[in-house]
Motif scaffolding. Sequence first.
Motif, short mmCIF file in Angstrom:
data_model
loop_
_atom_site.label_atom_id
_atom_site.label_comp_id
_atom_site.label_asym_id
_atom_site.label_seq_id
_atom_site.Cartn_x
_atom_site.Cartn_y
_atom_site.Cartn_z
N SER A 41 2.87 27.53 -10.55
CA SER A 41 3.30 28.92 -10.51
C SER A 41 4.18 29.20 -9.62
O SER A 41 5.01 30.26 -9.41
N ASP A 44 10.30 28.13 -9.96
CA ASP A 44 10.81 28.51 -11.16
C ASP A 44 11.81 27.45 -11.72
O ASP A 44 12.21 27.46 -12.80
N THR A 45 12.05 26.19 -10.95
CA THR A 45 12.69 25.39 -11.25
C THR A 45 12.11 23.89 -11.09
O THR A 45 11.49 23.67 -9.92
N TRP A 70 6.06 25.97 -19.74
CA TRP A 70 7.16 26.04 -18.95
C TRP A 70 8.31 26.64 -19.57
O TRP A 70 9.53 26.47 -19.18
N GLU A 72 9.56 29.68 -19.26
CA GLU A 72 10.01 30.49 -18.40
C GLU A 72 10.82 29.81 -17.34
O GLU A 72 11.59 30.39 -16.21
N LYS A 73 10.47 28.45 -17.29
CA LYS A 73 11.05 27.65 -16.28
C LYS A 73 12.46 27.00 -16.23
O LYS A 73 12.76 26.72 -17.64
#
Length: 170
Positions: A41, A44-45, A70, A72-73
């Motif tokens: 969490s 983000d990448t 994932w 949103e990643k």
Amino acid sequence: MTPIILYHSRTGFTQQYATWLSEDLRCPALPYRERGSIDWSKYDTVLFGSWFHAGSVMGKKWLKQQLPQWKEKRIILFVTGAAPTGEAQAAAMEQNFSPQEWAQLHAFYLPGGLRYERMGTVDRAMMAVYRKMLRVKEGRDSVAYQTICHSFDMADRAAIQPIVDCCQAL
């Protein structure tokens, strides 16, 4: 951007690229065996580095299991192998993932090499069979046969620049 690198390496090429990426992106690079201890969490990448073994991306089953969680990643896949960059490597990578999975990935192939001294017995035996087949098919003097008769290193720090650029553009 808050990236993390998770790498799966057997003979050291993927680890070398992960180290270089970690330095350029100023982010942690952790070995695959530590994947269970990461708080995903926070990132983000995710850069997932692996290697080809008989045309299969090692660790792909685990990565595929993560993709639904994932969404949103940003996910960047980099795979190393003993062949130079080319269409055959892109096609081999493509066969490892479905079109839906590819929609979530930014993928890169990085030339690694062979390190017989770091291979296990089974892998060395498989390479011996492959060398024999190649010698029969193409001959002792062929470039392909001569290349795989010994360890070699094609890793190149400059090869990571498209990945760094991709991370910075996301």
